[in-house]
Write a protein that holds these residues in place. Structure first.
Motif, PDB file in Angstrom:
ATOM      1  N   LYS A   1       0.830  -1.210   0.000  1.00  0.00           N
ATOM      2  CA  LYS A   1       0.000   0.000   0.000  1.00  0.00           C
ATOM      3  C   LYS A   1       0.866   1.262   0.000  1.00  0.00           C
ATOM      4  N   LEU A   2       1.947   1.224   0.791  1.00  0.00           N
ATOM      5  CA  LEU A   2       2.842   2.378   0.838  1.00  0.00           C
ATOM      6  C   LEU A   2       3.518   2.613  -0.506  1.00  0.00           C
ATOM      7  N   ARG A   3       3.906   1.529  -1.167  1.00  0.00           N
ATOM      8  CA  ARG A   3       4.520   1.665  -2.494  1.00  0.00           C
ATOM      9  C   ARG A   3       3.535   2.252  -3.495  1.00  0.00           C
ATOM     10  N   THR A   4       2.299   1.766  -3.425  1.00  0.00           N
ATOM     11  CA  THR A   4       1.276   2.269  -4.341  1.00  0.00           C
ATOM     12  C   THR A   4       1.022   3.750  -4.112  1.00  0.00           C
ATOM     13  N   LYS A   5       0.923   4.144  -2.838  1.00  0.00           N
ATOM     14  CA  LYS A   5       0.700   5.551  -2.504  1.00  0.00           C
ATOM     15  C   LYS A   5       1.874   6.399  -2.960  1.00  0.00           C
ATOM     16  N   GLU A   6       3.088   5.914  -2.728  1.00  0.00           N
ATOM     17  CA  GLU A   6       4.276   6.648  -3.148  1.00  0.00           C
ATOM     18  C   GLU A   6       4.312   6.822  -4.658  1.00  0.00           C
ATOM     19  N   GLN A   7       3.971   5.758  -5.392  1.00  0.00           N
ATOM     20  CA  GLN A   7       3.951   5.836  -6.850  1.00  0.00           C
ATOM     21  C   GLN A   7       2.950   6.886  -7.321  1.00  0.00           C
ATOM     22  N   GLU A   8       1.774   6.893  -6.720  1.00  0.00           N
ATOM     23  CA  GLU A   8       0.753   7.867  -7.105  1.00  0.00           C
ATOM     24  C   GLU A   8       1.226   9.295  -6.824  1.00  0.00           C
ATOM     25  N   ASP A   9       1.855   9.502  -5.666  1.00  0.00           N
ATOM     26  CA  ASP A   9       2.329  10.839  -5.305  1.00  0.00           C
ATOM     27  C   ASP A   9       3.445  11.309  -6.232  1.00  0.00           C
TER      28      ASP A   9
ATOM     29  N   TYR B   1      10.230   3.391  -0.604  1.00  0.00           N
ATOM     30  CA  TYR B   1       9.653   2.040  -0.623  1.00  0.00           C
ATOM     31  C   TYR B   1       9.941   1.392  -1.977  1.00  0.00           C
ATOM     32  N   LYS B   2      11.191   1.027  -2.176  1.00  0.00           N
ATOM     33  CA  LYS B   2      11.594   0.421  -3.435  1.00  0.00           C
ATOM     34  C   LYS B   2      11.134  -1.026  -3.504  1.00  0.00           C
ATOM     35  N   ASP B   3      10.881  -1.489  -4.707  1.00  0.00           N
ATOM     36  CA  ASP B   3      10.515  -2.886  -4.943  1.00  0.00           C
ATOM     37  C   ASP B   3      11.632  -3.525  -5.763  1.00  0.00           C
ATOM     38  N   PRO B   4      12.559  -4.270  -5.119  1.00  0.00           N
ATOM     39  CA  PRO B   4      13.694  -4.846  -5.849  1.00  0.00           C
ATOM     40  C   PRO B   4      13.276  -5.799  -6.955  1.00  0.00           C
TER      41      PRO B   4
END
Length: 272
Positions: free
Chosen positions: A100-108, A257-260
């Motif tokens: 969820k944090l990654r998704t929010k960060e991507q949107e921002d 919040y990187k996704d390796p």
């Protein structure tokens, strides 16, 4: 003769009191074999119950049959399975929150990128500025011509508004690390101020960062200036156009919040 006869009758009725301890011994042996059999069984909980029953019957709850299994009982195994399941649930919950944090960060970051792109378009600066969003960062690339005179690190007066606009937009990410990176071409510098392209690139990054930090809403702890000199070109240094692209300042907002496992996907600005 009568005394002898009475003596023989006495010999025929020998003392049988030894049968009592013998029977007790046999009972203990039977109990021992039962214990040995139970020890070979897989259900330690049932064995412990059996041992307690024998102890209660034979010795009032204590004696050779006292036993405490070091092996996990069924109840313990069930609890272990529950604990493991709860651990998996907690891990999945953590993964879900991170997602969820990654998704929010991507949107921002996508929203911020659109703001930068709109600013670039509105001010007719598509040849001087560009943005790029990938799995590591949102990067704003600024041509050296938009900021500095040739061979200098002093930001032009007309370019200070650009730095101010960028700093205002950076306020949306106050907790993010920001790198300000200076780059040059490979043409050796020859003036009294800078002895190498290293020095020039560091000075440009530092001076531009200082103007960004004139905004009191930005935390200097989150900012770092870096100079790469000529050693990270994005184009060839064999042509004037390529060298112009290599002379640049980059402002990078680093993801938290990187996704390796995710593949890198770049989103370039219009006209890039």
């Amino acid at each position: 003769m009568s005394k002898k006869t009475r003596h023989e009758e006495h010999e025929e009725h020998a003392d049988e009191s030894w049968l009592l301890p013998y029977s007790d011994l046999m009972t203990l042996l039977v109990a021992l074999f039962l214990v040995m059999y139970a020890m070979s069984a897989t259900d330690a909980q049932k064995f412990e119950q059996m041992a307690q029953a024998f102890n209660s019957a034979l010795s009032g709850g204590g004696g050779v049959l006292e036993f405490r299994s070091d092996s996990p009982t069924n109840t313990q195994l069930d609890q272990g399975r529950k604990d493991k399941m709860n651990s998996v649930i907690d891990k999945n919950t953590g993964s879900s929150e991170l997602s969820k944090l990654r998704t929010k960060e991507q949107e921002d970051l996508e929203k911020l990128k659109k703001q930068f792109d709109q600013y670039i378009k509105n001010n007719g600066m598509t040849d001087l500025l560009s943005t790029k969003l990938n799995q590591s960062q949102l990067m704003i690339t600024i041509s050296d011509n938009a900021l500095f005179a040739s061979g200098q690190a002093v930001v032009k007066d007309e370019s200070r508004q650009l730095a101010k606009s960028i700093s205002t937009m950076l306020q949306q990410f106050p907790d993010y690390e920001v790198l300000v990176q200076g780059h040059t071409d490979n043409v050796p510098i020859s003036n009294s101020t800078y002895s190498s392209n290293w020095d020039l690139s560091v000075a440009r990054a530092l001076q531009f960062m200082k103007i960004l930090l004139l905004n009191p809403n930005l935390d200097p702890v989150k900012f770092s200036p870096i100079g790469y000199g000529e050693y990270r070109p994005i184009d060839t240094n064999a042509t004037a156009i390529g060298r112009a692209k290599n002379r640049r300042v980059e402002v990078s907002i680093l993801r938290k919040y990187k996704d390796p496992a995710a593949e890198t996907t770049d989103v370039s600005a219009p006209g890039k």
